[in-house]
Each structure stands twice: as structure tokens, then as C-alpha cells.
Design a protein around this motif. Structure first.
Motif, PDB file in Angstrom:
ATOM      1  N   ALA A  93       0.792  -1.231   0.000  1.00 24.82           N
ATOM      2  CA  ALA A  93       0.000   0.000   0.000  1.00 24.82           C
ATOM      3  C   ALA A  93       0.821   1.277   0.000  1.00 24.82           C
ATOM      4  O   ALA A  93       0.251   2.362  -0.030  1.00 24.82           O
ATOM      5  CB  ALA A  93      -0.936   0.005   1.213  1.00 24.82           C
ATOM      6  N   SER A  94       2.144   1.175   0.054  1.00 26.71           N
ATOM      7  CA  SER A  94       2.914   2.416   0.103  1.00 26.71           C
ATOM      8  C   SER A  94       4.300   2.226  -0.472  1.00 26.71           C
ATOM      9  O   SER A  94       4.826   1.115  -0.495  1.00 26.71           O
ATOM     10  CB  SER A  94       3.028   2.928   1.548  1.00 26.71           C
ATOM     11  OG  SER A  94       3.610   1.930   2.369  1.00 26.71           O
ATOM     12  N   PHE A  95       4.875   3.333  -0.932  1.00 25.04           N
ATOM     13  CA  PHE A  95       6.270   3.364  -1.363  1.00 25.04           C
ATOM     14  C   PHE A  95       6.969   4.326  -0.413  1.00 25.04           C
ATOM     15  O   PHE A  95       6.850   5.540  -0.537  1.00 25.04           O
ATOM     16  CB  PHE A  95       6.339   3.839  -2.817  1.00 25.04           C
ATOM     17  CG  PHE A  95       7.732   3.897  -3.388  1.00 25.04           C
ATOM     18  CD1 PHE A  95       8.545   2.781  -3.382  1.00 25.04           C
ATOM     19  CD2 PHE A  95       8.224   5.067  -3.939  1.00 25.04           C
ATOM     20  CE1 PHE A  95       9.824   2.824  -3.906  1.00 25.04           C
ATOM     21  CE2 PHE A  95       9.513   5.115  -4.478  1.00 25.04           C
ATOM     22  CZ  PHE A  95      10.311   4.001  -4.457  1.00 25.04           C
ATOM     23  N   HIS A  96       7.674   3.760   0.559  1.00 29.14           N
ATOM     24  CA  HIS A  96       8.317   4.566   1.602  1.00 29.14           C
ATOM     25  C   HIS A  96       7.315   5.541   2.231  1.00 29.14           C
ATOM     26  O   HIS A  96       6.317   5.093   2.773  1.00 29.14           O
ATOM     27  CB  HIS A  96       9.568   5.236   1.040  1.00 29.14           C
ATOM     28  CG  HIS A  96      10.582   4.223   0.573  1.00 29.14           C
ATOM     29  ND1 HIS A  96      11.135   3.303   1.414  1.00 29.14           N
ATOM     30  CD2 HIS A  96      11.110   3.977  -0.648  1.00 29.14           C
ATOM     31  CE1 HIS A  96      11.968   2.524   0.730  1.00 29.14           C
ATOM     32  NE2 HIS A  96      11.964   2.907  -0.518  1.00 29.14           N
ATOM     33  N   SER A  97       7.530   6.874   2.106  1.00 34.31           N
ATOM     34  CA  SER A  97       6.604   7.778   2.799  1.00 34.31           C
ATOM     35  C   SER A  97       5.453   8.228   1.902  1.00 34.31           C
ATOM     36  O   SER A  97       4.637   9.049   2.307  1.00 34.31           O
ATOM     37  CB  SER A  97       7.359   9.006   3.326  1.00 34.31           C
ATOM     38  OG  SER A  97       7.739   9.854   2.256  1.00 34.31           O
ATOM     39  N   GLU A  98       5.383   7.695   0.677  1.00 33.63           N
ATOM     40  CA  GLU A  98       4.273   8.061  -0.211  1.00 33.63           C
ATOM     41  C   GLU A  98       2.975   7.374   0.221  1.00 33.63           C
ATOM     42  O   GLU A  98       2.989   6.397   0.958  1.00 33.63           O
ATOM     43  CB  GLU A  98       4.575   7.613  -1.650  1.00 33.63           C
ATOM     44  CG  GLU A  98       5.543   8.493  -2.398  1.00 33.63           C
ATOM     45  CD  GLU A  98       5.626   8.111  -3.876  1.00 33.63           C
ATOM     46  OE1 GLU A  98       4.893   7.207  -4.309  1.00 33.63           O
ATOM     47  OE2 GLU A  98       6.434   8.730  -4.582  1.00 33.63           O
ATOM     48  N   HIS A  99       1.878   7.876  -0.320  1.00 33.55           N
ATOM     49  CA  HIS A  99       0.580   7.193  -0.331  1.00 33.55           C
ATOM     50  C   HIS A  99      -0.208   7.252   0.960  1.00 33.55           C
ATOM     51  O   HIS A  99      -1.289   6.682   1.030  1.00 33.55           O
ATOM     52  CB  HIS A  99       0.727   5.716  -0.721  1.00 33.55           C
ATOM     53  CG  HIS A  99       1.253   5.531  -2.111  1.00 33.55           C
ATOM     54  ND1 HIS A  99       2.487   4.965  -2.366  1.00 33.55           N
ATOM     55  CD2 HIS A  99       0.726   5.842  -3.314  1.00 33.55           C
ATOM     56  CE1 HIS A  99       2.684   4.935  -3.676  1.00 33.55           C
ATOM     57  NE2 HIS A  99       1.650   5.458  -4.273  1.00 33.55           N
ATOM     58  N   ARG A 100       0.294   7.917   2.018  1.00 36.39           N
ATOM     59  CA  ARG A 100      -0.448   7.897   3.275  1.00 36.39           C
ATOM     60  C   ARG A 100      -1.787   8.648   3.148  1.00 36.39           C
ATOM     61  O   ARG A 100      -2.676   8.470   3.960  1.00 36.39           O
ATOM     62  CB  ARG A 100       0.378   8.503   4.409  1.00 36.39           C
ATOM     63  CG  ARG A 100       1.652   7.753   4.731  1.00 36.39           C
ATOM     64  CD  ARG A 100       1.403   6.300   5.083  1.00 36.39           C
ATOM     65  NE  ARG A 100       2.571   5.596   5.600  1.00 36.39           N
ATOM     66  CZ  ARG A 100       3.631   5.222   4.879  1.00 36.39           C
ATOM     67  NH1 ARG A 100       3.725   5.504   3.601  1.00 36.39           N
ATOM     68  NH2 ARG A 100       4.627   4.558   5.439  1.00 36.39           N
ATOM     69  N   GLN A 101      -1.916   9.519   2.124  1.00 34.04           N
ATOM     70  CA  GLN A 101      -3.156  10.303   1.991  1.00 34.04           C
ATOM     71  C   GLN A 101      -4.110   9.710   0.954  1.00 34.04           C
ATOM     72  O   GLN A 101      -5.149  10.291   0.673  1.00 34.04           O
ATOM     73  CB  GLN A 101      -2.837  11.768   1.642  1.00 34.04           C
ATOM     74  CG  GLN A 101      -2.150  12.022   0.306  1.00 34.04           C
ATOM     75  CD  GLN A 101      -0.677  11.748   0.334  1.00 34.04           C
ATOM     76  OE1 GLN A 101      -0.273  10.605   0.160  1.00 34.04           O
ATOM     77  NE2 GLN A 101       0.141  12.770   0.559  1.00 34.04           N
ATOM     78  N   ILE A 102      -3.758   8.537   0.397  1.00 32.12           N
ATOM     79  CA  ILE A 102      -4.608   7.938  -0.629  1.00 32.12           C
ATOM     80  C   ILE A 102      -5.614   7.003   0.042  1.00 32.12           C
ATOM     81  O   ILE A 102      -5.209   5.978   0.616  1.00 32.12           O
ATOM     82  CB  ILE A 102      -3.744   7.158  -1.651  1.00 32.12           C
ATOM     83  CG1 ILE A 102      -2.619   8.048  -2.201  1.00 32.12           C
ATOM     84  CG2 ILE A 102      -4.616   6.591  -2.772  1.00 32.12           C
ATOM     85  CD1 ILE A 102      -3.068   9.304  -2.914  1.00 32.12           C
TER      86      ILE A 102
END
Lengths: 115, 762
Positions: free
Chosen positions: B638-647
Motif C-alpha cells: 500500500a505504500s512506497f516509503h513515505s508516499e501514499h499515506r493520503q490515498i
């Protein structure tokens, strides 16, 4: 007409949950609604130190086998996007023949709204 | 290096009856992943992205997609997305006082401030900071060297602990840019090619390829090999799902990998499971290696690694040479690098592959060729005087030899102390380094970078790093919004070469490549009085592909090619060395089991083991209070390192940071599943949610990384909650291997306790 089902060789389901989102995208459903859901079995330690740990995709009563996509000549969205390519679909009689070829941890679901 | 296209590829674009335009393209972060280049079909109606699907005509990914690409639409049209350039007064750093400006104003501001700083302090006062894996890594080196004309480009991870150690051994022992699992990626038929032989074993150490798609490997290729019968040997402190499908699992104590690998070499040599023909013809220093590994018995390693000696013997016998009947392939991951002993672990792994006759044979480990674009070597045009000002080259010469970047730990010290000179300007090029992704001691980086006189950042979303530090922020396009190229492991490995084909425009966003060319032209015209070689993205891509002997037009039209990099046995055919001679690109022309390169840089030329620097054997004082070993950095789909937390769709899959802990360990500590726990050591603390799971060793916990909370207050001091679950604050500064590479991100002494109610923050 045969019953159309979905086959899952969950021996190789890596639990990515792409099927869940692909299904939602296809049907335009909101978050919290699933046409398919991946449930975990384990991880649990069993006799002899065996670690049982499976991800098992299960269609819900919302699954319509991507009726519109299939009518347009495409495969169901979950089958297209599955990262491990473990989802097949077709007449259940045909899918049943695949079971011995694919081996253990294979299931066939007959969705509620089968075609 | 030949590209192969399908005979009748599907068209690049197709118009449906309702006017929807379907564009075939290949993906690369942002948002999303390393340079994997998965095949995508983008459905755009009246300029708006309406649907994302996998592209069944892509020979490698065949329509399969992970959740991150499937949720692309949520990222493209997210209400928090940065759509225009913005600026803020320096005194307003940390405050949400951003003001929309035009590209012209942003450009003038950036050029004039950069030139002021150059004039006042010298070009070296400017430093570009890069993150990992995103498309920015293809252009960021050119940005720093040729556009901003500074020698300083920094990847802020302590000890260059992503690729540094692996690159050291690959370059020094082989002269190869990268070595990789053989899944027949250079063939249009990939693993289904009847002329190819799958690996009998895959030896996977420090890597979980399914969730990470590491370094451009499309991880699920491994599943296809395993379906065909490849057996997996998994070395991992976590018994992850993939490990439950393995033939053998070596669940070692983190950081002891070198002991394990030396013992495997010991058994291979002791039992003579060695391809002597390959060793005699192509290796250097075999006798010295034999002598070295004598002391590393399986019994010694078993003690260090916390596993059984016989399991090590069993593993070695599976990997041993048997007359060339069977082959095994290597998968090594970032856990190798996040270890001060990492340069030696890689040395062992390459030696294991070499002496068993498994280098560059079908079903073995593919030896990669040199990179085909200017990722490294971009500073070659600079004066020696300016180039040698690059921070840290004097302390750790290996960064000069291998990477043309600054040394990350020395960069932090330079920022803090002003020695050897003061850094005054930062360009944050797709790195969220305050979130626990790369830097160790992020609070020190925060305070140090706050001293900059001018800071530019570019990204898709406001994040803690930009909110805290930047004065100007530039809006970054997703891969759906620009043209570009994506190649497996930057083209140095078998795999795909894909076109990123633009399908839509959102706001005033520009891609990394567009910004390179935009600022290239701006600086050359306004500051240098010269002409930048490229006016448009297309000119750049045409030139880029021409340098490889291929055509941008053809790649863009046909969307994806298979890149064979010259096939197997390249060392026999002169395809590894630039001079065209057979052999490897090393001083001796051979695989250097005894490394002249390590020797010249002051390290031991042969591999050796030392116990983890912060764990009980070396630091019994710490072990008393901090008895558990923490590893960090495991990946999620569900994520690439710190990306995607708001999706939303992705946050729903992994809503919180989980600390994995064995149920018995948790019970002893009075921790229940779902409890908020505090992880603590002398360097920092982090809060995560306990997840009890028997897949962990009882003495090891695994902490999630990359967490911040986009839904929370973004202003200082909260900064989207970036300090709450900041596991990198537990990683000490500059605890490194001898050459300056490898930091203990995955082998930290910690204690874990249930967070008292009054201290709960999650």
C-alpha cells in the motif's frame, strides 16, 4: 448454460489486494464495499513447526463476474490485475478439470450473481 | 544491447466510441515505485483521467498491477495535491503561509537566489538532496552538476545504506553496475521461453521482492519461477508469507549475514563443491579466499546467526557446483546495505555465485552492464578544484570512486559545523528526508537544514520536509502526465525499456525531466550566457535513446521493448569491459575474490565478519536495557516509503504503523495486539501499533518506516505528526563500516513497552 465460476490458486496469492481495488474501480463502488476480499488464514504455528499462512481471495455477493467487461470481450478485472496471476474464470466444469493440474490450495467459487 | 519489440504491438492510443482516449504507457514514481515500468492503460475522457487498467500487451507485467497504480486516480485528483508553484517568506518556514506564484516568478526567484548564493559563497554552497527510486534519480545528478553546477549531490541515508555496500562489491569485484535474479527478462517470452532454463534455487537474502519491487525488479517474476519449480532459500529474520513457500528458511539474527555467508563459502570450499574451471579461468584470489574462510565454520556462524549449523551445511550443498547440472540465482536486497558489514556480505554473495559457476549463465545470476546515461560521471566536466570540494570525499574516498555524490553523514556534519565550508542552499529533489525514510537522526537534519538561506523543493504533496524547510515548492507531475523513459535497473539489467507516454495535464505540474530542461534553459540563458543543449523533453529523449542506439519515436509508439543487455556469458564475449576484451571490468580483468579495489581503499581485500556494532556481543551495556533487536523498512503493497499515506484506498489497506512482535515476547512485556507501544533506545523513540505475529524471531521486532500523518496539523512543531512514529530517530549517526558505507538501520538495540495512556499519540 453452464454456471460460470472463479478459480483461485491461492497457494500463490501474495496478498497484494489488487483484486479488491481493481474490482472497486471497475464497479465504481465506494471504499468499504467489496466485490472480492482477501482474507488471511494464519500465520499460525501448527504441529511440527509448520507455519500455516495463506491469503485467500473470496468473492462477495456483489461479484457479477464483471458482466459488462466480459460482454465486451475482456477478462474480469480481478483476473487481469492479479499480480500472481492465480485467478481463472469460466464454466465450473472446465475449472474443475484445472484443480488437479494446479494442485493443493485451489478453490472454485460460484458467485451469487453468476451469469 | 538490443531492444526487442512484439511483432504487432497494440497501438499507443485508441479512441473508444464515447470519445475516451486510451493511452498505453509504463509507470514510474511519482507516485508509486522503483523503475519497474509496469504496463498501464490510461482512459482519459475530455482531458480527465477516468480509469486505470493494466496493459495485457506488456510482455513482462501482462496486465497485472499493484494497488498503488490501481489507485492512481485518487492521487492525481487528490484535494491536497500541489498544482502550482508556491512561495513563502523565509521567516514563515513551518507555517502554512504558501502563496501561489507563476512559473515565471518561481523561475526568476530560483535563478536569482541561486546566483546570489553562488556569488557570495561559491557554487559548492549549493546542494541537491535526492530520495530513492523515483524518476528524479534519473535526472537529479544532471540537475546538480550541469544545471546548478555544484559538485554536491546528497542521498541523505546514513552510510549510503541503499546500494552503497552492494555497489561497492559489484563494481570492485566484477565491474558490473548491478547483478540480478535471472527470470529471462531480456526475452519477449520471459519465463515462458522454452529455450531458457529457470534457476533450480533462488537464494534470497535481505529482500522481500513482492512488496518492494526492489531496484526495478518486478517482484512477482519470482512467483512465476516458483510455479515452474524454482526452489527458494530465504534468509530473513521474519518468516514472511514468501518464506512459507520456501524450500529452506534461515531465520537469522539481523546483521549477522556475513557470518552466514562466510560459513556457506567454508562448506562450499571444504566439500569442494566448486567449479574449478570457472575459478581457474575467470577468478582472482581463490587460494586466499580458501585460507580466509577456514576460520568461519558453520558452528561459528550458527552461534552468531542464531540458527543450526546443519542448516547452513544443507543450504551450502544446495548451492554447490554439481558439474553444471543445476544453477542458482541470487536475490540480494537493501538489508545487505543497512549493515556496517554490508560491503563484506556482498563480497561473499558474489564469491558464492562465482565459485559455484553461477555468474551470467541461464538460471544463474545475471551480470549487468554499465549504465547508459549520465547518472554518474556527470561532474566530469567540472574543474578538479570544484569537483574535489564534494563533501566527504576526503574522509571516505569510496564515494568519489563509486558514486559522485557527497558522503551523507559527513554532509550532516558539514551542515551542522560549517566545516569544511558552509552549505547555504538546498534543493530537495523528491526526498521526504524528515519522515523516517532515509536519514538517520532526522531531527538533526531538520535543525541543520533550517539554517539554509534558500531552499527549493518539488513534490506532488505537501509533506513534513517541505513544510518545515522549503521557501519555494514546485508542483511535480505524476507518470500519467508526462513523457519519459523507464528501464529495468536503469538499463543495466535484462528487463524492459518502457515509454512513459503523457495522457493528461493536471494544474501546472511538470515532471522531473521537464523541470530539468526548464531550469537548464533558465540557468544557461540567465546566469551562464550559454545555450542549454535541449529545448524540449522530446529533444532530450531522442538524444537519450540515440545514445543507446535506439529511437524514442519507436519506443513511444510501441510502448515497451525487452532489453537483452547482450544475453549471458558476456565476460566471454567482451561485453562487460568498455575495451571489448573478454573478462571483467576490474584491475585484474577477473572476478576479484581478493579485491584490489578494497585494498586500495584501505579495507581488507577479503571478506570478513564482525558482530553487529550495537548488539549484545559488542555492546553488552546497551543489551541490558535494550534487549530486543529492531529491524525497520519492511514494505507494504500500500505504500512506497513515505508516499501514499493520503490515498484513501491505500491507507485503508495499511492504516497505521505496525510493530511486529512475537506473541510470547509481547506476553512477557504485557503487550496485547493493537496496543500502542513505545519503541525506545538511547537515540530516540517512536510510537507504533503492536501487531503480534509468530513470524518474528522472539528476540527481534520489526518496525514500520515512512510514517507521517497527512490528515493532521502540518505546521511546526507538529509537522503532520512526523515525529510520532519516526523510527529513524532510533538510528545513530555515523555508525559505519570501514570504508564509510553501511549503517545499522536493521539491527538496533531497543526496548518496547506499552505506551502509558497519558503518553499515547496514535
Amino acid at each position: 448454460m453452464s454456471n460460470i465460476g472463479l478459480l483461485f490458486n491461492y497457494e500463490w496469492c501474495s496478498g497484494c489486494q489488487s483484486c479488491e481495488i481493481a474490482c472497486r474501480n471497475e464497479h465504481g463502488w465506494p471504499l468499504g464495499t467489496w466485490g472480492i476480499k482477501v482474507e488471511d488464514l494464519g500465520p499460525m504455528e501448527m504441529e511440527g513447526g509448520v507455519m500455516e499462512f495463506d491469503h485467500v481471495p473470496i468473492p462477495t455477493s456483489f461479484c457479477d463476474l464483471c458482466e459488462d467487461r466480459v460482454a465486451a470481450g475482456n477478462v474480469p478485472s480481478c483476473a487481469l490485475h492479479c499480480l500472481s496471476n492465480i485467478i481463472e474464470w469460466g464454466p465450473v466444469e472446465e475449472l474443475a478439470k484445472r484443480l488437479p493440474e494446479l494442485g493443493p490450495k485451489t478453490t472454485i467459487f460460484l458467485p451469487k450473481n453468476n451469469l | 544491447m538490443a531492444f526487442h519489440y512484439k511483432d504487432n504491438p497494440a497501438p499507443k492510443t485508441e479512441v473508444l466510441d464515447d470519445g475516451t482516449i486510451v493511452t498505453r504507457t509504463c509507470a514510474w514514481s511519482p507516485p508509486g515505485c522503483h523503475a519497474v515500468g509496469c504496463g498501464i492503460k490510461l482512459f482519459v475522457k475530455d482531458g480527465e483521467l477516468v480509469k486505470v487498467e493494466g496493459d495485457p500487451d506488456h510482455q513482462l507485467t501482462q496486465g497485472r498491477l499493484c494497488p498503488r497504480c490501481l489507485a492512481l486516480k485518487e492521487a492525481v485528483y487528490h484535494p491536497d495535491r500541489i498544482l502550482y508553484p508556491m512561495k513563502r517568506a523565509r521567516e514563515d518556514r513551518g507555517k502554512d503561509k504558501w502563496e501561489r506564484i507563476s512559473w515565471d516568478e518561481a523561475t526568476d526567484l530560483i535563478v536569482s537566489e541561486t546566483e546570489r548564493i553562488r556569488e557570495q559563497y561559491g557554487s559548492e554552497a549549493i546542494c541537491v538532496y535526492m530520495g530513492t527510486g523515483r524518476e528524479a534519480v534519473r535526472y537529479g545528478f544532471t540537475l546538480s552538476s550541469k544545471v546548478l553546477r555544484t559538485p554536491n549531490n546528497c542521498y541523505a541515508q546514513s552510510g549510503w545504506s541503499c546500494m552503497g555496500p552492494r555497489q561497492t562489491a559489484m563494481t570492485m569485484m566484477l565491474g558490473s553496475a548491478y547483478i540480478e535474479l535471472d527470470y529471462n527478462g531480456g526475452s519477449l517470452e520471459v519465463w515462458n521461453d522454452p529455450n531458457w532454463k529457470r534457476p533450480d534455487y533462488v537464494f534470497c537474502l535481505g529482500k522481500e521482492p513482492l512488496e518492494s519491487n526492489p531496484d526495478g525488479l518486478w517482484g512477482h517474476a519470482l512467483i512465476e519461477l516458483m510455479k515452474q519449480g524454482s526452489k527458494l532459500i530465504m534468509v530473513d529474520p521474519r518468516l514472511c508469507w514468501l518464506a512459507t513457500r520456501a524450500d529452506q528458511v534461515l531465520q537469522i539474527i539481523p546483521g549477522t549475514d556475513a557470518a552466514l555467508c562466510l560459513a556457506i563459502l567454508h562448506v562450499l570450499i571444504d566439500e569442494d563443491l566448486v567449479d574449478h574451471e570457472f575459478v581457474d579461468k575467470w577468478c582472482y584470489g581463490y587460494d586466499e579466499l580458501c585460507e580466509r574462510v577456514k576460520e568461519y565454520t558453520p558452528e561459528f556462524a550458527a552461534q552468531e546467526c542464531g540458527i543450526e549449523a546443519d542448516a547452513i551445511r544443507e543450504c551450502a550443498r544446495k548451492l554447490g557446483y554439481d558439474g553444471g547440472q543445476h544453477h542458482w540465482s541470487l536475490l540480494m536486497g537493501v538489508a545487505v546495505d543497512q549493515n556496517p558489514n554490508g560491503c563484506q556480505v556482498t563480497q561473499c554473495l558474489i564469491a558464492m555465485a562465482a565459485i559455484t559457476g553461477n555468474l551470467d549463465v541461464p538460471g544463474g545470476t545475471v551480470v549487468g552492464v554499465q549504465m547508459q546515461f549520465e547518472m554518474t560521471g556527470a561532474t566530469d566536466f567540472m574543474s578538479e578544484e570544484l569537483k574535489n570540494k564534494c563533501i566527504g570525499w576526503d574522509v571516505y574516498p569510496i564515494v568519489k570512486v563509486l558514486l559522485n555524490t557527497t558522503h551523507p553523514d559527513i554532509t550532516l556534519e558539514a551542515l551542522e559545523t560549517g566545516r569544511p565550508y558552509e552549505l547555504k542552499m538546498a534543493w530537495l529533489d523528491s526526498t521526504n528526508l524528515l519522515s523516517p525514510t532515509c536519514s538517520a537522526q532526522p531531527k538533526r537534519w531538520h535543525d541543520a537544514l533550517m539554517k539554509m538561506e534558500f531552499t527549493v523543493a518539488k513534490d506532488m504533496f505537501m509533506n513534513p520536509t517541505i513544510m518545515a524547510l522549503a521557501d519555494v515548492v514546485l508542483p511535480l507531475a505524476t507518470w500519467a502526465e508526462h513523457d519519459g523513459i523507464v528501464m529495468t535497473n536503469q538499463g543495466c539489467q535484462m528487463g524492459i525499456a518502457g515509454a512513459i507516454n503523457k495522457a493528461l495535464q493536471v494544474g501546472e505540474c511538470k515532471s522531473d525531466l521537464e523541470m530539468l530542461i526548464h531550469f537548464g534553459n533558465a540557468f544557461y540563458e540567465k546566469a551562464y550566457g550559454e545555450e542549454y543543449p535541449f529545448k524540449t523533453v522530446e529533444e532530450y529523449l531522442v538524444d537519450d535513446l540515440n545514445k543507446m542506439g535506439h529511437s524514442w519515436e519507436e519506443l513511444s509508439e510501441k510502448v515497451v521493448a525487452s532489453n537483452d543487455i547482450g544475453g549471458y556469458h558476456k565476460h566471454e564475449r567482451g561485453l562487460i569491459r568498455p575495451d571489448g576484451q573478454p573478462g571483467f571490468q576490474t584491475t585484474t580483468g577477473r572476478v576479484e575474490l581478493w579485491s584490489t579495489g578494497y585494498d586500495s581503499l584501505g579495507d581488507d581485500p577479503l571478506p570478513y565478519y564482525f558482530p553487529p556494532k550495537l548488539l549484545s556481543e559488542e555492546r553488552p551495556d546497551l543489551a541490558k536495557e535494550y534487549p530486543l533487536v529492531m529491524t525497520t523498512g519492511r514494505r507494504y503493497f500500500a505504500s512506497f516509503h513515505s508516499e501514499h499515506r493520503q490515498i484513501p484506498s491505500l491507507r485503508d489497506l495499511t492504516p497505521e504503523p505496525y510493530l511486529e512482535i512475537h506473541p510470547e515476547t509481547a506476553a512477557e512485556l504485557g503487550i496485547k495486539d493493537g496496543d500502542e507501544v513505545t519503541i525506545e533506545n538511547p537515540w530516540g523513540t517512536a510510537h507504533e501499533r503492536a501487531h503480534l505475529t509468530p513470524i518474528m524471531r522472539k528476540d527481534v521486532v520489526s518496525a514500520a518506516h515512512g510514517w507521517w500523518y497527512p490528515e493532521e496539523d502540518g505546521e511546526e512543531p507538529h509537522l503532520f505528526g512526523v515525529w510520532k512514529s519516526n523510527v529513524n530517530s532510533l538510528v545513530p549517526h555515523r555508525v559505519l563500516g570501514k570504508m564509510g558505507f553501511g549503517a545499522p538501520y536493521k539491527q538496533l538495540p531497543v526496548k518496547v513497552y506499552k505506551t502509558p495512556v497519558e503518553e499515547c499519540v496514535l
